[in-house]
Design an enzyme around this catalytic site. Structure first.
Site, PDB file in Angstrom:
ATOM      1  N   GLU A  65      57.867   3.386  44.889  1.00 39.35           N
ATOM      2  CA  GLU A  65      58.835   4.725  45.042  1.00 39.35           C
ATOM      3  C   GLU A  65      58.084   5.404  46.142  1.00 39.35           C
ATOM      4  O   GLU A  65      58.761   5.320  47.235  1.00 39.35           O
ATOM      5  CB  GLU A  65      59.105   5.372  43.525  1.00 39.35           C
ATOM      6  CG  GLU A  65      59.800   5.279  42.560  1.00 39.35           C
ATOM      7  CD  GLU A  65      58.314   4.441  42.383  1.00 39.35           C
ATOM      8  OE1 GLU A  65      58.784   4.355  40.343  1.00 39.35           O
ATOM      9  OE2 GLU A  65      57.778   3.597  41.990  1.00 39.35           O
ATOM     10  N   CYS A  89      55.949   6.276  36.922  1.00 40.97           N
ATOM     11  CA  CYS A  89      54.881   6.749  36.278  1.00 40.97           C
ATOM     12  C   CYS A  89      55.080   8.156  36.391  1.00 40.97           C
ATOM     13  O   CYS A  89      55.620   9.055  37.163  1.00 40.97           O
ATOM     14  CB  CYS A  89      54.059   6.039  36.696  1.00 40.97           C
ATOM     15  SG  CYS A  89      53.392   6.661  38.500  1.00 40.97           S
ATOM     16  N   ALA A 167      46.161 -30.957  26.617  1.00 40.88           N
ATOM     17  CA  ALA A 167      46.309 -32.376  27.380  1.00 40.88           C
ATOM     18  C   ALA A 167      46.768 -33.502  25.986  1.00 40.88           C
ATOM     19  O   ALA A 167      45.693 -33.066  25.138  1.00 40.88           O
ATOM     20  CB  ALA A 167      46.471 -32.922  28.220  1.00 40.88           C
ATOM     21  N   ALA A 176      39.799 -39.811  23.161  1.00 43.84           N
ATOM     22  CA  ALA A 176      39.404 -41.348  22.074  1.00 43.84           C
ATOM     23  C   ALA A 176      38.345 -40.354  21.256  1.00 43.84           C
ATOM     24  O   ALA A 176      37.726 -39.669  21.398  1.00 43.84           O
ATOM     25  CB  ALA A 176      38.958 -42.330  23.081  1.00 43.84           C
ATOM     26  N   TRP A 183      41.359 -39.957  32.081  1.00 43.01           N
ATOM     27  CA  TRP A 183      42.889 -39.287  31.714  1.00 43.01           C
ATOM     28  C   TRP A 183      43.412 -39.738  31.016  1.00 43.01           C
ATOM     29  O   TRP A 183      43.551 -40.439  30.810  1.00 43.01           O
ATOM     30  CB  TRP A 183      43.225 -38.454  33.141  1.00 43.01           C
ATOM     31  CG  TRP A 183      42.168 -38.271  34.522  1.00 43.01           C
ATOM     32  CD1 TRP A 183      41.310 -38.575  35.447  1.00 43.01           C
ATOM     33  CD2 TRP A 183      41.976 -36.913  34.056  1.00 43.01           C
ATOM     34  NE1 TRP A 183      40.786 -38.070  36.093  1.00 43.01           N
ATOM     35  CE2 TRP A 183      40.389 -36.906  35.481  1.00 43.01           C
ATOM     36  CE3 TRP A 183      41.629 -35.724  33.334  1.00 43.01           C
ATOM     37  CZ2 TRP A 183      39.354 -35.586  35.578  1.00 43.01           C
ATOM     38  CZ3 TRP A 183      41.667 -34.974  33.531  1.00 43.01           C
ATOM     39  CH2 TRP A 183      40.465 -34.771  35.122  1.00 43.01           C
ATOM     40  N   ARG A 197      45.966 -22.491  36.892  1.00 43.57           N
ATOM     41  CA  ARG A 197      44.516 -21.886  37.298  1.00 43.57           C
ATOM     42  C   ARG A 197      44.922 -20.851  37.785  1.00 43.57           C
ATOM     43  O   ARG A 197      44.383 -19.617  37.675  1.00 43.57           O
ATOM     44  CB  ARG A 197      43.775 -22.818  36.930  1.00 43.57           C
ATOM     45  CG  ARG A 197      43.206 -23.791  36.046  1.00 43.57           C
ATOM     46  CD  ARG A 197      42.465 -24.840  36.095  1.00 43.57           C
ATOM     47  NE  ARG A 197      41.640 -25.465  35.632  1.00 43.57           N
ATOM     48  CZ  ARG A 197      41.281 -26.033  35.077  1.00 43.57           C
ATOM     49  NH1 ARG A 197      40.790 -26.451  36.169  1.00 43.57           N
ATOM     50  NH2 ARG A 197      40.485 -27.208  34.523  1.00 43.57           N
ATOM     51  N   THR A 284      38.445 -26.165  18.644  1.00 41.04           N
ATOM     52  CA  THR A 284      37.898 -26.021  17.701  1.00 41.04           C
ATOM     53  C   THR A 284      37.783 -24.019  18.855  1.00 41.04           C
ATOM     54  O   THR A 284      38.543 -23.070  17.589  1.00 41.04           O
ATOM     55  CB  THR A 284      36.009 -25.622  17.998  1.00 41.04           C
ATOM     56  OG1 THR A 284      35.921 -26.865  17.511  1.00 41.04           O
ATOM     57  CG2 THR A 284      35.554 -24.235  17.515  1.00 41.04           C
ATOM     58  N   ALA A 286      40.651 -23.567  20.503  1.00 36.38           N
ATOM     59  CA  ALA A 286      42.186 -23.725  20.198  1.00 36.38           C
ATOM     60  C   ALA A 286      43.035 -23.365  19.263  1.00 36.38           C
ATOM     61  O   ALA A 286      43.620 -21.874  19.072  1.00 36.38           O
ATOM     62  CB  ALA A 286      42.943 -24.582  20.945  1.00 36.38           C
ATOM     63  N   ALA A 288      41.308 -21.495  16.750  1.00 34.97           N
ATOM     64  CA  ALA A 288      40.720 -20.315  16.609  1.00 34.97           C
ATOM     65  C   ALA A 288      42.011 -19.393  17.402  1.00 34.97           C
ATOM     66  O   ALA A 288      42.359 -18.478  16.587  1.00 34.97           O
ATOM     67  CB  ALA A 288      39.179 -20.212  17.011  1.00 34.97           C
TER      68      ALA A 288
END
Length: 351
Positions: A65, A89, A167, A176, A183, A197, A284, A286, A288
């Protein structure tokens, strides 16, 4: 305090809609990260002609503004209508209250899209009304809320907006059996991750990921060069990180937390002016955050492959029976090369 539910037919004219869409377009020119929202403003005269436009360029700069008013000669805004994407504001920070600036300029009407949820900055609508200005809220509120997205979540919850990314193969494996994961997805998916990111204030992982993969935690382009914008690395966990870790070469100073109080971690980050967190830790960390109900958005990159074995993308998230499963809503579904990106968000809790 005015809410978006206070919208009325007084703000439904096509001209005001057009002006608000223009204000949203202007708002998008401001920085999308950090503690401040993107805000745009259009000032029109009684005939509907645009007198001035403005937007917020970041912390410490004039609000939208005031930016618009600064482009007018003294007295030129008298009798005008101000259209702004966020309720003006009503507090003194690095700049003065926008409500006072509009009152002093002599505007007669203010139309805004989204109510300011900030406990310190809200109240501008009431201040303007008390000064005799006609104030209407809620114009294109759904569009405005979607535009402000993560900033609104952070402002309302007083913590950063949390995105959890993983992923995995179609059978839900993130690695694995030997722990190797580079990848699972293809180049297009990995490039999309780096773009996201760069758009986040922080990137968060656990010490397990740091010790196992030694990630740089940077945002890079297709050639591997650093992008201009970089997230602040955040590491949670009690294990020591060696001084030789790649994250210490990051352009931003890493932050470390023991991870025992996840809400406290988020409160600390919010207090530093960091409004978005991009979690790329292992199962772990993720799990949590999911178990604590602290994830606002899920980015799941699915590759057309099968891995099997024990390395699941998520571990225990506190679902002990099927009626306690955590339902999500699909926000978008995109093809990235041979991979699929699912963007999902938690469904509102049923009453």
């Amino acid at each position: 305090m005015t809410t978006n539910a206070d919208a009325d037919t007084g703000v439904q004219s096509p001209a005001l809609h057009t002006a608000m869409l223009r204000a949203l377009e202007l708002a998008s020119r401001g920085p999308a990260t950090g503690v401040n929202p993107q805000v745009g403003c259009v000032i029109v005269n009684a005939a509907g002609d645009t007198l001035a436009e403005g937007w917020h360029r970041g912390a410490g700069t004039p609000h939208a503004e005031v930016d618009a008013l600064s482009k007018l000669a003294p007295g030129a805004a008298r009798g005008s209508t101000t259209i702004v994407t966020l309720e003006p504001c009503n507090h003194v920070g690095r700049t003065g209250p926008c409500s006072d600036a509009l009152i002093e300029a002599g505007v007669t009407r203010v139309v805004y899209s989204v109510t300011d949820p900030g406990p310190q900055s809200c109240g501008g609508a009431d201040r303007l009304r008390a000064a005799g200005i006609d104030v209407r809220g809620g114009l294109l509120a759904e569009t405005g809320e979607a535009f402000l997205g993560d900033w609104l979540v952070a402002a309302r919850l007083r913590r950063p907006f949390v995105t959890l990314k993983w992923a995995s193969s179609l059978d839900g494996r993130a690695a694995a059996a030997d722990g190797s994961s580079r990848w699972i997805t293809g180049a297009a998916a990995r490039l999309d991750v780096h773009r996201r990111r760069a758009a986040s204030d922080t990137i968060l992982v656990g010490t397990g990921t740091v010790l196992a993969d030694d990630p740089a935690l940077t945002a890079r382009d297709e050639a591997g060069s650093l992008l201009t914008e970089q997230p602040v690395p955040v590491v949670v966990g009690r294990r020591a990180v060696p001084a030789s870790a790649a994250l210490f070469d990051h352009p931003e100073q890493p932050l470390f937390f023991d991870g025992q109080d996840l809400p406290g971690v988020l409160a600390d980050l919010h207090g530093r002016g960091l409004r978005t967190v991009f979690i790329e830790g292992g199962p772990t960390v993720a799990s949590a955050f999911v178990a604590a109900g602290l994830v606002d958005e899920y980015l799941i990159y699915l590759a057309p492959t099968l891995i099997g074995g024990p390395q699941l993308a998520l571990g225990d998230i506190g679902v002990t029976a099927i009626d306690r499963q955590r339902r999500l809503s699909i926000h978008s579904l995109d093809r990235l090369g041979d991979d699929v990106l699912i963007v999902a968000r938690p469904q509102p809790a049923s009453i």
